[in-house]
Design a protein around this motif. Structure first.
Motif, PDB file in Angstrom:
ATOM      1  N   ALA A 396      -5.455  14.378  -2.766  1.00  0.00           N
ATOM      2  CA  ALA A 396      -5.848  13.098  -3.342  1.00  0.00           C
ATOM      3  C   ALA A 396      -4.487  12.216  -2.670  1.00  0.00           C
ATOM      4  CB  ALA A 396      -6.084  12.776  -4.484  1.00  0.00           C
ATOM      5  N   ARG A 397      -4.722  11.170  -2.300  1.00  0.00           N
ATOM      6  CA  ARG A 397      -3.517  10.309  -1.756  1.00  0.00           C
ATOM      7  C   ARG A 397      -3.877   8.824  -2.460  1.00  0.00           C
ATOM      8  NH1 ARG A 397       0.464  10.727   1.622  1.00  0.00           N
ATOM      9  NH2 ARG A 397       1.264   8.932   2.615  1.00  0.00           N
ATOM     10  N   TYR A 398      -2.845   7.984  -2.958  1.00  0.00           N
ATOM     11  CA  TYR A 398      -2.824   6.970  -3.453  1.00  0.00           C
ATOM     12  C   TYR A 398      -2.259   5.734  -2.500  1.00  0.00           C
ATOM     13  CZ  TYR A 398      -3.525  10.616  -6.811  1.00  0.00           C
ATOM     14  OH  TYR A 398      -4.104  11.641  -7.485  1.00  0.00           O
ATOM     15  N   GLY A 399      -2.810   4.554  -3.118  1.00  0.00           N
ATOM     16  CA  GLY A 399      -2.128   3.448  -2.039  1.00  0.00           C
ATOM     17  C   GLY A 399      -2.386   2.136  -2.859  1.00  0.00           C
ATOM     18  N   MET A 400      -1.939   1.029  -2.343  1.00  0.00           N
ATOM     19  CA  MET A 400      -2.133  -0.184  -2.859  1.00  0.00           C
ATOM     20  C   MET A 400      -2.596  -1.230  -1.820  1.00  0.00           C
ATOM     21  SD  MET A 400       0.914  -1.177  -5.509  1.00  0.00           S
ATOM     22  CE  MET A 400       1.492  -0.124  -6.885  1.00  0.00           C
ATOM     23  N   PHE A 401      -3.222  -2.180  -1.837  1.00  0.00           N
ATOM     24  CA  PHE A 401      -3.527  -3.309  -0.988  1.00  0.00           C
ATOM     25  C   PHE A 401      -2.164  -4.133  -0.801  1.00  0.00           C
ATOM     26  CE2 PHE A 401      -7.961  -3.301  -2.770  1.00  0.00           C
ATOM     27  CZ  PHE A 401      -8.407  -2.633  -1.409  1.00  0.00           C
ATOM     28  N   ASP A 402      -1.884  -4.507   0.289  1.00  0.00           N
ATOM     29  CA  ASP A 402      -0.434  -5.217   0.795  1.00  0.00           C
ATOM     30  C   ASP A 402      -0.418  -6.150  -0.348  1.00  0.00           C
ATOM     31  OD1 ASP A 402      -0.100  -3.288   2.853  1.00  0.00           O
ATOM     32  OD2 ASP A 402      -0.575  -5.032   4.448  1.00  0.00           O
ATOM     33  N   VAL A 403      -1.303  -7.119  -0.665  1.00  0.00           N
ATOM     34  CA  VAL A 403      -1.107  -8.248  -1.460  1.00  0.00           C
ATOM     35  C   VAL A 403      -0.509  -7.725  -2.919  1.00  0.00           C
ATOM     36  CG1 VAL A 403      -2.443  -9.863  -0.086  1.00  0.00           C
ATOM     37  CG2 VAL A 403      -3.586  -8.600  -1.839  1.00  0.00           C
TER      38      VAL A 403
END
Length: 795
Positions: A396-403
């Motif tokens: 599993a990998r996690y991220g955020m939208f740039d804004v």
């Protein structure tokens, strides 16, 4: 059919008469006074208490719809004061890019047992807009209506219950039992209630949903929320950002509503804007609103640095939609203090992260934080649509939208956590690179390579932080460990810049870095300089590495550096020197029983041999090397040996064998993302096609090879490909073009100081003479000069 509600007084008299009871008998059965029943029937009491209504309904033995109508009549105000049911909001703007999502929502509500469907996603992704379309599409499926409830103004259970009642056209008394009365009113009616914006009252909304769904068998609920309700039977439908074409169309449409019709030449800028804003509709609409005062190019430039220009949207929109900052702030303010700290700390990651990385950084910032704590906080942020979860097989990998990432980064600074979080991030990724390096020299390196591919953004960020925090040894350690990755993935310029910057910073310090670390950095810098054909720099770095390795009796490092020096000599045309250096490398490997190292030394001896037209030696060296590489499943070695054997077959006239070997090399190189192998195989396959007279195929393969080599920065091979393209152009009758390409290749060779390889000289001389004869000396010289004066990237 449900009977429309009568005035409560008349309805009470009707049911009492039907039951054959007097007022006194009914009062006795219900446990009330006779005066109370009389007052209700005469209309003197228009708002009976809920308990009184229940007691009367029980005494009259009312069930189902009759009971619901009786209870409802007790709530009804005078007709003039009766609230009107709230319809689904009308939206004047076009619904763009959600056809598949809309169809899925309708399917879930119509064709499955879904009773509560939650549209979820971050602020500004378009959940409410999506819900309006779903609600409109579902009207025919719910004969008792689709009722829209906006929960934005609601802050507690009474307010939420009152909002739902008002949406249904009811006026619930202020005493206890509101939810019970609401459930009794809905009863068995087939209706859908839309709960819009649940996130700030999610616990209340969840409790209410559970109660109503349990007691109202034909009720369906459509919710929009940045946070999951987490109730039994809830089906989650994430509302994704708009895909690229739809995002661009939304921008163009909204810009048009502001009086600007973007010309076609602005499409690239619009795409850049939409990509920067992650396809979030609110952000795109706010950006489009800026066309009133900025050009589209200016909007794109502004957004490349910050999203702070995204404000002043629709005047009548809720405050949280008036600016992108407000939309994210709305979600952030719903977090508790620990969640807010964790959210801010996650902004140190670039391009996503894994759970081990999140735990390592978080436990450094908050000492003692357990793995379970990091998992729990991550789950909470995911539930609230502030982080994105993606899955690749078992990982599993996690991220955020740039804004959102930009907002979190501001929070990190405000909380005073930036420095410790960045240093923790640097420490984690420096160690990750060091742990990965040995595996990058192993046959199964591709597994680790894929992991490093995913972490490339974090490696860039870690390198920047090592320098900005003056962690010079960490910078050298990180850059040295990553140079094999930079080579295998074709990041020659990036990897070399990291190494050179780290070396310069380390040298400026009063204390010299650890010799082994310095030697590795020198070796990596020299090899990447060689791959970019900067031979003098490469030799200086590699010779320094050899000296350092020998001083510390590092035979493995010495052998690798000698092998790289042999490659430099090969490209400079110093074939005897190249052979001597590769044999020195082979001797060291053999002495230490390093079979893989020996195979690589033989591979390079084969390379030098076929460039000199020593076909037998090249075939023998490559055959032995290939046997070892296949035995240990070393894809990089297999690709290199197959290219060598394919080249030998090509130049000795066995085109079928050449194509078979080169096709296999190309397929394996493509499968593993080995760019140098792809470029070499395409180059040689282009020559096979040219030898067969398949000129269009040859041109296509050689063009692709040139693009790969140019992107890698390998000018030595790019020159050979240009010369091969010149031969194809001449065979096509494009003689001026052939002379132009020969001139361009000559300029590249002069820049790097590399002659035409021996095996390529006959074809080169033939093409040159044929072009000169066909054009005449003056035209040939003009075309040649034009090619020499054209930069490689423009060809």
């Amino acid at each position: 059919m449900r009977v429309p509600p009568l005035e409560f007084a008349a309805l009470l008299r009707q049911h009492r008469s039907t039951a054959g009871l007097s007022q006194e008998e009914l009062a006795q059965r219900a446990g009330l006074s006779g005066d109370a029943v009389a007052a209700l029937e005469r209309g003197r009491r228009r708002a009976p208490r809920p308990l009184t209504v229940r007691l009367l309904a029980d005494a009259l033995r009312l069930e189902g719809e009759a009971r619901a109508a009786f209870v409802e009549a007790a709530w009804q105000p005078a007709p003039a004061d009766r609230p009107t049911p709230r319809p689904t909001p009308l939206t004047p703007d076009e619904f763009i890019g959600r056809a598949a999502d809309l169809a899925e929502s309708i399917r879930l509500l119509n064709e499955t047992a879904t009773r509560v469907l939650t549209l979820t996603g971050p602020g500004g992704v378009g959940k409410t807009r999506m819900a309006t379309e779903v609600a409109a599409a579902m009207r025919a499926s719910f004969p008792d209506g689709v009722h829209w409830v906006s929960l934005s103004p609601s802050s507690n259970e009474p307010a939420v219950t009152a909002a739902i009642a008002a949406a249904l056209g009811l006026n619930i008394p202020r005493d206890s039992g509101r939810l019970d009365l609401l459930a009794e009113h809905i009863g068995a009616r087939r209706m859908m209630v839309v709960l819009d914006n649940c996130e700030h009252v999610v616990d209340v909304a969840a409790t209410l949903c559970v109660t109503l769904l349990r007691r109202c068998p034909a009720l369906s609920i459509l919710a929009t929320s940045r946070e999951l309700l987490r109730v039994p039977g809830e089906v989650i439908q994430p509302v994704p950002p708009l895909a690229r074409p739809h995002a661009a169309r939304l921008f163009i449409t909204r810009a048009g509503s502001h009086g600007v019709d973007p010309p076609e030449e602005n499409l690239a800028h619009i795409d850049a804007i939409c990509e920067r804003l992650d396809g979030l509709p609110l952000a795109i609409e706010l950006a489009a609103a800026r066309v009133r005062i900025l050009t589209i190019e200016q909007i794109a430039d502004e957004l490349s640095a910050s999203t702070r220009i995204l404000s002043s949207g629709v005047r009548t929109a809720p405050h949280r939609h008036q600016s992108l900052h407000a939309a994210i702030e709305w979600s952030h303010d719903l977090l508790d203090a620990e969640e807010q700290r964790f959210f801010a700390v996650l902004s140190v990651f670039s391009g996503g992260w894994t759970m081990p990385a999140a735990h390592a950084v978080w436990s450094s910032v908050r000492p003692g934080a357990s793995w379970a704590h990091a998992v729990d906080l991550s789950a909470r942020l995911a539930d609230k649509s502030l982080i994105i979860v993606t899955r690749d097989e078992a990982t599993a990998r996690y991220g955020m939208f740039d804004v959102i990432h930009e907002y979190a980064a501001d929070c990190l600074t405000e909380n005073g956590l930036r420095s410790p979080a960045e240093l923790a991030h640097l420490s984690y990724y420096a160690q990750l690179a060091v742990d990965a390096e040995p595996e990058l020299n192993e046959p199964d390196r591709w597994i680790r390579l894929r992991e490093l591919d995913a972490e490339f953004g974090n490696m860039r960020a870690a390198m920047r932080r090592a320098l900005s925090h003056q962690q010079h040894e960490q910078a050298l350690r990180l850059a040295g460990a990553l140079y094999p990755f930079a080579y295998l993935r074709g990041y020659y310029s990036t990897g070399r810049a990291w190494l050179e910057t780290a070396l310069a910073a380390a040298r400026a310090q009063p204390q010299s870095p650890e010799p082994a670390m310095l030697a590795k950095a020198m070796c990596g810098s020299g090899y990447l300089a060689f791959l970019q054909c900067e031979y003098d720099v490469a030799v200086a770095r590699l010779e320094a590495a050899v000296e350092l390795y020998r001083q510390h009796s590092d035979q493995q490092g010495t052998a690798v550096s000698l092998r790289y020096l042999g490659s430099v000599a090969r490209e400079r045309g110093a074939y005897e020197q190249a052979e001597d250096l590769h044999r020195q490398s082979l001797a060291i490997y053999a002495e230490h029983s390093d079979d893989t190292g020996s195979a690589w030394a033989r591979h390079h001896l084969a390379f030098v041999s076929w460039l000199q037209e020593k076909w037998t030696a090249a075939r023998e060296y490559s055959t032995v090397a290939l046997e070892h590489f296949e035995r240990v499943s070393d894809t990089e070695g297999i690709v290199g040996s197959l290219v060598n054997l394919g080249a030998v077959a090509l130049y000795t006239g066995d085109l079928d064998t050449a194509e078979t070997r080169l096709r296999r090399a190309l397929n394996q190189a493509c499968e593993h993302g080995f760019h140098e192998g792809v470029a070499w195989a395409q180059n040689q396959l282009g020559l096979v096609a040219w030898s067969r007279g398949q000129l269009d195929t040859a041109a296509e393969l050689l063009d692709a090879s040139l693009a790969e080599h140019r992107e890698l920065g390998d000018r030595w091979r790019a020159a050979s490909v240009l010369e091969a393209l010149a031969a194809v152009a001449h065979a096509h009758g494009q003689t001026w073009r052939a002379a132009f390409l020969l001139g361009a290749a000559s300029a590249v060779r002069n820049q790097i100081g590399a002659p035409v390889p021996v095996c390529e000289q006959p074809a080169h001389e033939h093409t040159t003479q044929a072009a000169r004869d066909a054009l005449g000396e003056d035209q040939f010289s003009a075309a040649w000069a034009s090619g020499q004066n054209t930069p490689l990237h423009q060809i």
